[in-house]
Scaffold this motif. Structure first.
Motif, PDB file in Angstrom:
ATOM      1  N   ARG A 121       0.829  -1.203   0.000  1.00 23.32           N
ATOM      2  CA  ARG A 121       0.000   0.000   0.000  1.00 23.32           C
ATOM      3  C   ARG A 121       0.866   1.256   0.000  1.00 23.32           C
ATOM      4  N   ILE A 122       1.950   1.235   0.749  1.00 27.32           N
ATOM      5  CA  ILE A 122       2.840   2.402   0.784  1.00 27.32           C
ATOM      6  C   ILE A 122       3.469   2.624  -0.586  1.00 27.32           C
ATOM      7  N   ARG A 123       3.935   1.536  -1.213  1.00 27.82           N
ATOM      8  CA  ARG A 123       4.579   1.667  -2.519  1.00 27.82           C
ATOM      9  C   ARG A 123       3.589   2.196  -3.560  1.00 27.82           C
ATOM     10  N   GLU A 124       2.383   1.690  -3.539  1.00 25.77           N
ATOM     11  CA  GLU A 124       1.379   2.164  -4.499  1.00 25.77           C
ATOM     12  C   GLU A 124       1.053   3.627  -4.259  1.00 25.77           C
ATOM     13  N   LEU A 125       0.980   4.029  -2.997  1.00 28.99           N
ATOM     14  CA  LEU A 125       0.708   5.446  -2.689  1.00 28.99           C
ATOM     15  C   LEU A 125       1.822   6.332  -3.234  1.00 28.99           C
ATOM     16  N   LEU A 126       3.073   5.920  -3.035  1.00 22.60           N
ATOM     17  CA  LEU A 126       4.195   6.727  -3.521  1.00 22.60           C
ATOM     18  C   LEU A 126       4.179   6.819  -5.045  1.00 22.60           C
ATOM     19  N   ARG A 127       3.936   5.715  -5.704  1.00 20.77           N
ATOM     20  CA  ARG A 127       3.946   5.714  -7.170  1.00 20.77           C
ATOM     21  C   ARG A 127       2.794   6.519  -7.747  1.00 20.77           C
ATOM     22  N   ALA A 128       1.731   6.685  -6.961  1.00 19.54           N
ATOM     23  CA  ALA A 128       0.567   7.432  -7.448  1.00 19.54           C
ATOM     24  C   ALA A 128       0.752   8.936  -7.340  1.00 19.54           C
ATOM     25  N   GLN A 129       1.794   9.400  -6.658  1.00 18.99           N
ATOM     26  CA  GLN A 129       1.992  10.836  -6.507  1.00 18.99           C
ATOM     27  C   GLN A 129       2.515  11.429  -7.822  1.00 18.99           C
ATOM     28  N   PRO A 130       1.878  12.461  -8.368  1.00 17.86           N
ATOM     29  CA  PRO A 130       2.300  13.004  -9.678  1.00 17.86           C
ATOM     30  C   PRO A 130       3.700  13.614  -9.626  1.00 17.86           C
ATOM     31  N   GLU A 131       4.141  14.066  -8.464  1.00 18.85           N
ATOM     32  CA  GLU A 131       5.459  14.707  -8.372  1.00 18.85           C
ATOM     33  C   GLU A 131       6.595  13.690  -8.267  1.00 18.85           C
ATOM     34  N   ILE A 132       6.294  12.412  -8.005  1.00 23.13           N
ATOM     35  CA  ILE A 132       7.334  11.395  -7.857  1.00 23.13           C
ATOM     36  C   ILE A 132       7.575  10.722  -9.196  1.00 23.13           C
ATOM     37  N   ASP A 133       8.827  10.796  -9.646  1.00 27.68           N
ATOM     38  CA  ASP A 133       9.205  10.176 -10.906  1.00 27.68           C
ATOM     39  C   ASP A 133       9.440   8.679 -10.745  1.00 27.68           C
ATOM     40  N   SER A 134      10.056   8.273  -9.617  1.00 24.76           N
ATOM     41  CA  SER A 134      10.306   6.844  -9.374  1.00 24.76           C
ATOM     42  C   SER A 134      10.551   6.622  -7.889  1.00 24.76           C
TER      43      SER A 134
END
Length: 310
Positions: A217-230
Motif C-alpha cells: 500500500r505504501i509503494r502504491e501510494l508513492l507511485r501514485a503521486q504526480p510529483e514522484i518520478d520513481s
C-alpha cells in the motif's frame, strides 16, 4: 492475568505434590510445565507494562520491542523448565523402571489432572474468544503476549491429556513405559512450542519488515503521486506491536523548487500515516531525477537490491 498466574501456581503445586506422592514421571512433567507457564506469565506482565513506556532520548523509537524480548525469555523458560525437565523424567523412568506407590496416589493424581484439564481448557477458550472479539484475527495473533498465552494454554491441554493417558495406561498395564512415553511426548511438545515462539520473537528483535500488504500500500501510494518520478527504495521495520518505521528514497520530477519539495514531503508523510496508521516514523530521502544525488542513490547497493525485489 494475575488470577491466571495464581491459578497456575496452585495447579503446579497440586501436580507436584501428587507427582511426588505417586512417583509419577508424567505428573511431575506436568508440574514442571505449570511452573514454566507461571514464570512466563510473570514475563508477559513485565512485557505489557514496560512496552507501553513512551519514547525518550535513549530510546527515540519507543519501547515496543520489549514485548518481543520478554516473549523470547518466555520461550526459553518453556524450553528449559518444561521441555528439558520432561525429557529428564521420561529418560529416568525408562532407566530405573518403577511402578505406582499405591493405587490411591494415582487416583488422586488423575483427579488433579482432570481439574487441571478443565481449568486449562477454560483458559484456552477465553483466549480464543479474546482473539475473535478483536475482529482482525491476524493482527491479534501478531501480539507476542497473546500468542504466547494461546500457545501455553493449547500445550497445557495437550500435555495434561498425554499425562492422563500415560498414568491411566500405567495403572492398567503396570508398565511404566506408558508414563515415560507420555513424559517424552510432553517434552517434545514443549520444545517445539518454545522453538516456534523463540523464532518469532527473534525475527521481531532483529528487525522484521512490515507486513507485505502494508508495504504494498505504501509503494502504491508513492507511485501514485504526480510529483514522484520513481521509487528507488522502500524499507520498513516493525518497532513494536502497532508501530512501524518507514524509510523511502524517491526521485521527483525535475523543475520543483525547494518550498514545493518541502510541501510535497509533508503531504506524502501524512498520506502514508493515513494509509498505514502503524507507520509512526516516516523518513523520506528526496532527490531530483538527473541530479548527482539521484545518480548516487540509483547506483547504491540498497537501491539495486530493492529494484531486484520489486
Amino acid at each position: 492475568m494475575l488470577v491466571a498466574l495464581a491459578a497456575n501456581l496452585v495447579i503446579a503445586a497440586a501436580k507436584a505434590v501428587g507427582g511426588l506422592a505417586a512417583s509419577s514421571p508424567a505428573l511431575l512433567s506436568e508440574a514442571a510445565h505449570s511452573v514454566a507457564d507461571s514464570v512466563n506469565e510473570v514475563f508477559l506482565l513485565a512485557a505489557l507494562r514496560r512496552s507501553r513506556r513512551p519514547a525518550d532520548r535513549r530510546h527515540p523509537f519507543g519501547y515496543g520491542k520489549e514485548r518481543f524480548f520478554w516473549a523470547l525469555l518466555a520461550a526459553v523458560g518453556i524450553f528449559v523448565m518444561g521441555g528439558c525437565f520432561s525429557f529428564y523424567q521420561g529418560v529416568e523412568a525408562l532407566r530405573n523402571g518403577g511402578g505406582e506407590h499405591g493405587r490411591s496416589g494415582y487416583v488422586a493424581g488423575l483427579v488433579v489432572l482432570g481439574v487441571a484439564l478443565l481449568a486449562e481448557g477454560g483458559s484456552l477458550l477465553r483466549a480464543l474468544h479474546q482473539v475473535r472479539a478483536q475482529g482482525d484475527t491476524g493482527k491479534a495473533l501478531r501480539d507476542p503476549a497473546l500468542r504466547t498465552v494461546i500457545a501455553e494454554d493449547g500445550t497445557a491441554v495437550v500435555g495434561v491429556t498425554l499425562a492422563i493417558a500415560g498414568m491411566a495406561l500405567h495403572m492398567i498395564t503396570g508398565r511404566v513405559e506408558w508414563e515415560a512415553g507420555a513424559s517424552l511426548a510432553i517434552g517434545a511438545l514443549l520444545v517445539y512450542v518454545a522453538f516456534r515462539l523463540g523464532r518469532d520473537a527473534r525475527d521481531q528483535l532483529i528487525g522484521e519488515a512490515a507486513d507485505p500488504e502494508a508495504s504494498r500500500r505504501i509503494r502504491e501510494l508513492l507511485r501514485a503521486q504526480p510529483e514522484i518520478d520513481s521509487v528507488e527504495a522502500l524499507l520498513t521495520m516493525k518497532t513494536g506491536l502497532d508501530s512501524t518505521l518507514v524509510a523511502a528514497r524517491v526521485d521527483l520530477v525535475p523543475g520543483l523548487d525547494s518550498e514545493r519539495v518541502e510541501e510535497i514531503a509533508v503531504r506524502i508523510k501524512r498520506s502514508i500515516v493515513r494509509t498505514v496508521p502503524e507507520a509512526e516514523q516516516v523518513f523520506l530521502d528526496i532527490t531530483e531525477r538527473g541530479s548527482p544525488e539521484a545518480r548516487e542513490a540509483w547506483e547504491s547497493p540498497a537501491a539495486t537490491r530493492e529494484r531486484g525485489e520489486a
